[in-house]
Design an enzyme around this catalytic site. Structure first.
Site, PDB file in Angstrom:
ATOM      1  N   ARG A  56     -10.453 -11.502   2.068  1.00  0.00           N
ATOM      2  CA  ARG A  56     -11.356 -12.507   1.508  1.00  0.00           C
ATOM      3  C   ARG A  56     -10.699 -13.879   1.487  1.00  0.00           C
ATOM      4  O   ARG A  56     -11.382 -14.899   1.525  1.00  0.00           O
ATOM      5  CB  ARG A  56     -11.828 -12.061   0.121  1.00  0.00           C
ATOM      6  CG  ARG A  56     -10.728 -11.921  -0.889  1.00  0.00           C
ATOM      7  CD  ARG A  56     -11.131 -11.066  -2.088  1.00  0.00           C
ATOM      8  NE  ARG A  56     -11.125  -9.642  -1.771  1.00  0.00           N
ATOM      9  CZ  ARG A  56     -11.430  -8.673  -2.637  1.00  0.00           C
ATOM     10  NH1 ARG A  56     -11.817  -8.973  -3.858  1.00  0.00           N
ATOM     11  NH2 ARG A  56     -11.388  -7.415  -2.279  1.00  0.00           N
TER      12      ARG A  56
ATOM     13  N   LYS B 108       0.846  -1.198   0.000  1.00  0.00           N
ATOM     14  CA  LYS B 108       0.000   0.000   0.000  1.00  0.00           C
ATOM     15  C   LYS B 108       0.885   1.253   0.000  1.00  0.00           C
ATOM     16  O   LYS B 108       2.025   1.198   0.464  1.00  0.00           O
ATOM     17  CB  LYS B 108      -0.859   0.018   1.276  1.00  0.00           C
ATOM     18  CG  LYS B 108      -1.979  -0.993   1.320  1.00  0.00           C
ATOM     19  CD  LYS B 108      -2.759  -0.854   2.628  1.00  0.00           C
ATOM     20  CE  LYS B 108      -3.884  -1.871   2.712  1.00  0.00           C
ATOM     21  NZ  LYS B 108      -4.949  -1.639   1.723  1.00  0.00           N
TER      22      LYS B 108
HETATM   23  N1  BES Z   1      -8.028  -3.834   4.558  1.00  0.00           N
HETATM   24  C1  BES Z   1      -8.238  -3.399   3.237  1.00  0.00           C
HETATM   25  C2  BES Z   1      -9.534  -2.627   3.048  1.00  0.00           C
HETATM   26  C3  BES Z   1      -9.673  -1.315   3.767  1.00  0.00           C
HETATM   27  C4  BES Z   1      -9.328  -0.145   3.145  1.00  0.00           C
HETATM   28  C5  BES Z   1     -10.208  -1.255   5.035  1.00  0.00           C
HETATM   29  C6  BES Z   1      -9.482   1.051   3.796  1.00  0.00           C
HETATM   30  C7  BES Z   1     -10.366  -0.058   5.687  1.00  0.00           C
HETATM   31  C8  BES Z   1     -10.007   1.097   5.071  1.00  0.00           C
HETATM   32  C9  BES Z   1      -8.268  -4.578   2.277  1.00  0.00           C
HETATM   33  O1  BES Z   1      -7.503  -5.670   2.631  1.00  0.00           O
HETATM   34  C10 BES Z   1      -7.750  -4.081   0.976  1.00  0.00           C
HETATM   35  O2  BES Z   1      -6.611  -3.714   0.922  1.00  0.00           O
HETATM   36  N2  BES Z   1      -8.607  -4.062  -0.011  1.00  0.00           N
HETATM   37  C11 BES Z   1      -8.257  -3.570  -1.292  1.00  0.00           C
HETATM   38  C12 BES Z   1      -8.828  -4.519  -2.296  1.00  0.00           C
HETATM   39  C13 BES Z   1      -8.366  -4.246  -3.695  1.00  0.00           C
HETATM   40  C14 BES Z   1      -6.904  -4.528  -3.823  1.00  0.00           C
HETATM   41  C15 BES Z   1      -9.171  -5.112  -4.609  1.00  0.00           C
HETATM   42  C16 BES Z   1      -8.883  -2.184  -1.443  1.00  0.00           C
HETATM   43  O3  BES Z   1      -9.999  -1.987  -0.979  1.00  0.00           O
HETATM   44  O4  BES Z   1      -8.232  -1.309  -1.985  1.00  0.00           O
HETATM   45 ZN    ZN Z   2      -5.456  -5.527   1.917  1.00  0.00          ZN
END
Ligand code: BES
Ligand code: ZN
Ligand code: ZN
Length: 502
Positions: A351, A277
């Site tokens: 997931r 990230k």
């Molecule tokens: N933990 C994150 C989602 C999240 C984002 C929770 C912001 C709380 C605040 C999750 O694991 C994630 O990184 N999801 C990605 C999925 C994408 C790569 C398809 C996302 O939402 O960007």
């Molecule tokens: Zn994630």
């Protein structure tokens, strides 16, 4: 904080502050507010006339009594317009007046029942909501820093009659138990990731099991390997912290084989893994175990309230880090149910761990299933900080969860799960891939999970957004909210009730 219900006259109570209320637009206060106003020689009425006290929701007006009442301070809390009034506004108002009075160093607060008269909610609901709002609103996370203010030691809920006071004790008890459970979840979520590793999370769950006499089990790596939990193991491979699968069970109905299953995403830190990230805001990803914390804390409250139902929490916990041993984009993982998943991004890890937890919960025979997960940024983009998105393969169950959420004030909004979008998670080399495209990201995540829920009635609540609050407001404080705990408890209580009445 001690919370007691007593019979008496609010204008005569010995406390540091007494709290009365006003609906917006009301020019002539009635009830307890009028009684206190009389004792103050009309000071409240004068402030209403001057437009200083408006009764706007959560407005707290301080009036000093200068010896006219035993209490040094009268706080008038606004309840908003009477047509907008709900029990959740009582929670919000209680959170606000408690914090305002704590800032003024009040240790002993006395309050009337809000909304039980003109607001039209029953006395029990009001007492429960005041208790919840106070316990939630006064929450502070003070493990690494001295708190700014001293704790409020005592709150008295003052009602006119003795028999009424006795009848409200159970409402206060219930409110306290669920709010303290939400605060326990907040503690886990606010804890930095270096103090809330998968191992420490398992220890926290063990401690909770001990305290509430719950059955407790942890699956370790070897167990996961034996069961073929390749998705959970894959996510965990980048961290030196071993993953855990925590199982907490409450048995309230020994005669029944059935048990509700509560699942929660437990990523103690989500760096994104090799699909790392951006560093900005990455620290917030210590909250990526908010679903897990909610499921565990709910079990604690359920054990306290003892409904006649069985409930088991199944919580997969891992840390998502990049390293020489981490799983990679392009890898194929084999989940416990035999399905293969192409990893397009290691950041869609929630997931994956939930996939194996769902298979395990189904193997245990748990039904129906409810999972809570900070699953997608897309859910937060769609609904913001106040709403969780809800998905289900069973409308009757979805309605039950939505009903429970309405009662607790935890706002959830049902989203569609169109078959057509499944196209997005088709893979060329495996049964599916772990992401679709950016459009409808919360939906494709839910469609992915649905493949593992199979035909078991299941609800998925994406709590990305409401798991934390950007500011202090009502009964929320900045940081973790404990979202979902109160709804999970409510659902279990409602289900137990249903079984009794059938
Ligand atoms: N933990 C994150 C989602 C999240 C984002 C929770 C912001 C709380 C605040 C999750 O694991 C994630 O990184 N999801 C990605 C999925 C994408 C790569 C398809 C996302 O939402 O960007
Ligand atoms: Zn994630
Ligand atoms: Zn995540």
């Amino acid at each position: 904080m001690e919370i007691k219900v007593i019979a008496g006259d609010i204008a005569r109570v010995d406390a540091d502050a007494v709290v009365v209320n006003l609906f917006e637009g009301v020019e002539q206060a009635g009830g307890a507010t009028a009684a206190v106003d009389t004792a103050l020689d009309g000071a409240i009425a004068a402030l209403i006339r001057r437009g200083e006290i408006k009764g706007k929701f959560a407005e707290v007006s301080i009036v000093h009594t200068f010896g006219k009442l035993p209490a040094g301070i009268v706080a008038v809390v606004g309840l908003g317009r009477s047509e907008d009034f709900t029990a959740d506004r009582v929670r919000g108002a209680a959170g606000e007046f408690c914090r305002a009075l704590r800032r003024l160093n009040c240790h002993k607060i006395a309050t009337v029942l809000h909304g039980a008269g003109a607001g039209g909610i029953d006395a029990g609901r009001s007492a429960e909501a005041i208790t919840e709002g106070a316990v939630l609103g006064l929450y502070t996370f003070a493990r690494y820093k001295k708190p700014e203010y001293e704790d409020v030691g005592e709150m008295l809920i003052v009602v006119p009659k003795e028999d009424e006071a006795a009848a409200l004790e159970s409402a206060v008890h219930r409110g306290r138990v669920v709010a303290e459970a939400a605060n326990a979840a907040r503690d886990m979520v606010n804890e930095p990731a270096n103090y809330m590793t998968p191992g420490q999370m398992a220890e926290a769950a063990r401690e909770m099991a001990r305290r509430h006499a719950l059955e407790f089990k942890v699956l370790e790596v070897e167990d996961m390997e034996a069961m073929g939990m390749g998705a959970l193991l894959g996510v965990a491979r980048g961290s030196i912290e071993r993953p855990r699968l925590i199982v907490l069970s409450y048995k309230g109905d020994e005669g029944s084989q059935q048990a509700l299953g509560y699942l929660g995403k437990g990523i103690t830190f989500d760096s994104g893994g090799l699909s790392i990230k951006p560093s900005e805001g990455m620290g917030d990803m210590k909250q990526d175990m908010a679903g897990a914390a909610a499921a565990l804390a709910a079990l604690g409250a359920i054990a306290e309230l003892r409904p006649s139902i069985n409930v088991t929490a199944v919580v997969p916990v891992a840390e998502n880090l990049p390293s020489a041993t981490a799983f990679r984009p392009g890898d194929v993982l084999k989940a416990m149910n035999g399905k293969t998943v192409e990893v397009v991004t290691t950041d869609a890890e929630g997931r994956l761990i939930l996939a194996d937890a769902l298979s395990y919960a189904r193997q245990m025979g748990l039904s129906p299933l409810v999972d809570l997960a900070t699953l997608t940024g897309a859910s937060r983009i769609a609904l913001g900080n106040l709403y969780a998105s809800l998905f289900s393969n069973n409308q009757a169950l979805a309605d039950k969860v939505l009903d429970a959420a309405r009662r607790t004030g935890e706002r959830m909004w049902q989203m569609p799960m169109p078959e057509e979008y499944k196209e997005q998670i088709k893979s060329d080399i495996a049964d599916m891939k772990n992401v679709g495209n950016r459009q409808g990201g919360a939906i494709t995540a839910a469609l992915f999970l649905a493949e593992f829920a199979g035909d078991t009635p299941w609800v998925h609540v994406d709590v990305a957004g409401p798991e934390s609050s950007p500011k202090e407001s009502g009964y929320l404080v900045k940081g973790a909210t404990g979202f979902g705990v109160r709804t999970l408890v409510e659902l279990a209580l409602n289900e137990a009730q249903r079984q009794v009445t059938i």
